[in-house]
Enzyme design. Structure first.
Site, PDB file in Angstrom:
ATOM      1  N   ASP A  72       0.820  -1.213   0.000  1.00 42.46           N
ATOM      2  CA  ASP A  72       0.000   0.000   0.000  1.00 42.46           C
ATOM      3  C   ASP A  72       0.850   1.259   0.000  1.00 42.46           C
ATOM      4  O   ASP A  72       2.068   1.213   0.168  1.00 42.46           O
ATOM      5  CB  ASP A  72      -0.954   0.000   1.207  1.00 42.46           C
ATOM      6  CG  ASP A  72      -0.287  -0.521   2.480  1.00 42.46           C
ATOM      7  OD1 ASP A  72       0.929  -0.331   2.636  1.00 42.46           O
ATOM      8  OD2 ASP A  72      -0.981  -1.123   3.314  1.00 42.46           O
ATOM      9  N   ASP A 141      -7.715  -4.085  14.411  1.00 44.86           N
ATOM     10  CA  ASP A 141      -9.066  -4.394  13.936  1.00 44.86           C
ATOM     11  C   ASP A 141      -9.054  -5.475  12.858  1.00 44.86           C
ATOM     12  O   ASP A 141     -10.061  -5.712  12.196  1.00 44.86           O
ATOM     13  CB  ASP A 141      -9.761  -3.134  13.410  1.00 44.86           C
ATOM     14  CG  ASP A 141      -9.040  -2.502  12.222  1.00 44.86           C
ATOM     15  OD1 ASP A 141      -7.987  -3.028  11.808  1.00 44.86           O
ATOM     16  OD2 ASP A 141      -9.548  -1.479  11.708  1.00 44.86           O
ATOM     17  N   HIS A 143      -7.388  -5.604  10.035  1.00 45.92           N
ATOM     18  CA  HIS A 143      -7.206  -5.246   8.623  1.00 45.92           C
ATOM     19  C   HIS A 143      -5.824  -5.667   8.143  1.00 45.92           C
ATOM     20  O   HIS A 143      -4.855  -5.611   8.895  1.00 45.92           O
ATOM     21  CB  HIS A 143      -7.433  -3.744   8.390  1.00 45.92           C
ATOM     22  CG  HIS A 143      -6.331  -2.852   8.876  1.00 45.92           C
ATOM     23  ND1 HIS A 143      -6.409  -2.127  10.050  1.00 45.92           N
ATOM     24  CD2 HIS A 143      -5.116  -2.550   8.348  1.00 45.92           C
ATOM     25  CE1 HIS A 143      -5.301  -1.423  10.213  1.00 45.92           C
ATOM     26  NE2 HIS A 143      -4.489  -1.665   9.196  1.00 45.92           N
ATOM     27  N   GLU A 148      -9.804  -2.345   5.226  1.00 49.30           N
ATOM     28  CA  GLU A 148     -10.431  -2.063   6.514  1.00 49.30           C
ATOM     29  C   GLU A 148     -11.648  -2.963   6.743  1.00 49.30           C
ATOM     30  O   GLU A 148     -12.128  -3.619   5.813  1.00 49.30           O
ATOM     31  CB  GLU A 148     -10.863  -0.591   6.555  1.00 49.30           C
ATOM     32  CG  GLU A 148      -9.752   0.413   6.240  1.00 49.30           C
ATOM     33  CD  GLU A 148      -8.809   0.652   7.410  1.00 49.30           C
ATOM     34  OE1 GLU A 148      -8.687  -0.226   8.272  1.00 49.30           O
ATOM     35  OE2 GLU A 148      -8.199   1.734   7.452  1.00 49.30           O
TER      36      GLU A 148
END
Length: 276
Positions: A72, A141, A143, A148
């Site tokens: 990313d 979380d 991801h 996400e």
């Protein structure tokens, strides 16, 4: 699926680096046969990168015939900004090894046409023959990359709006000033990583223990995108003791009982030195 549990962060990082080293050397890369490696950023892989640099400097490992694809990059952050992933990869890894810069692929978050940039990235991966080993990390979380919670589990490389949890977590890199934190990023998709022939996910620290629990002990769920890798034929989760705090005792006991098998993957550590 394999779960490799080491006592602490340093040992987990070393195990992961040894695994990458052995996979590259066993592949026997050459001018007409490149090993293709997917790479993450963030704090978790830093220890792994340091060990890989050490193996390279010792003459045990070369990246001359390795192609890399990063997961990313932020949108709108100048390439030379200290917090861009271009800067991260160059400062923490690439400038210390013998990789050809033309073989190190990172998404351009300042491209005129962001979707075209994403499509071109997918095409480059395909032209390289796909990813042999994709290394990833996760957020608290669950991801992976910037996929996400709620992301499609068959998603491809695309533009994503970052969740507030991610923005808050990244604020520490921008002097704690939320207004400086990018709110969008280009990211490979879950499907992009799933297409790799092998996936290794690094998970360390008690703050990621619940995410590891969701990743391996509950079902596949797009609210915890890392759980998708339960369905990959060759996934290795490498974690430290702290990351297992939310797992069932019998789960930890089962996988620790397999460590003698897992350690054969990294011991002996292969070398590119003549005669090894």
């Amino acid at each position: 699926m394999r779960l490799v549990i080491l006592d602490n962060y340093d040992l987990a990082s070393e195990w992961a680096a040894k695994y990458i080293c052995n996979r590259i050397i066993q592949f026997r890369p050459g001018q007409d046969r490149y090993f293709t490696l997917g790479l993450p950023t963030g704090s978790t892989p830093l220890g792994c990168y340091k060990k890989l640099i050490e193996y390279h400097k010792n003459g045990d490992l070369s990246f001359k015939y390795v192609k890399t694809f990063n997961m990313d990059e932020y949108v709108g952050l100048p390439r030379n900004h200290p917090e861009s992933y271009h800067s991260y990869m160059w400062n923490n890894f690439f400038k210390h090894i013998d990789i050809d810069p033309n073989n190190a692929h990172i998404l351009d978050g300042n491209a005129t046409d962001l979707q075209a940039e994403c499509d071109a990235f997918e095409k480059k991966i395909k032209e390289a023959g796909g990813i042999d080993l994709f290394v990833g990390g996760i957020g608290p979380d669950g991801h992976i990359a910037f996929n996400e919670p709620g992301s499609s589990l068959v998603s491809r490389t695309r533009l994503k709006t970052l969740a507030m949890d991610t923005i808050l977590a990244n604020a520490k890199y921008f002097d704690g000033d939320l207004s400086k934190v990018p709110t969008m990023a280009l990211t490979v998709g879950v499907g992009t990583v799933m297409d790799a022939r092998e996936v290794m996910i690094l998970i360390t620290g008690a703050h990621k223990a619940f995410a590891l629990y969701k990743a391996i002990e509950e079902g596949v769920n797009h609210m915890w995108t890392v759980s998708a890798f339960q369905q990959h034929p060759r996934t290795i989760f490498v974690c430290d003791e702290d990351a297992t705090l939310e797992l069932r005792v019998k789960t930890v006991k089962y996988f620790k009982g397999l460590m003698h098998v897992h350690n054969k993957l990294v011991d002996p550590l292969y070398s590119m030195k003549e005669g090894n």
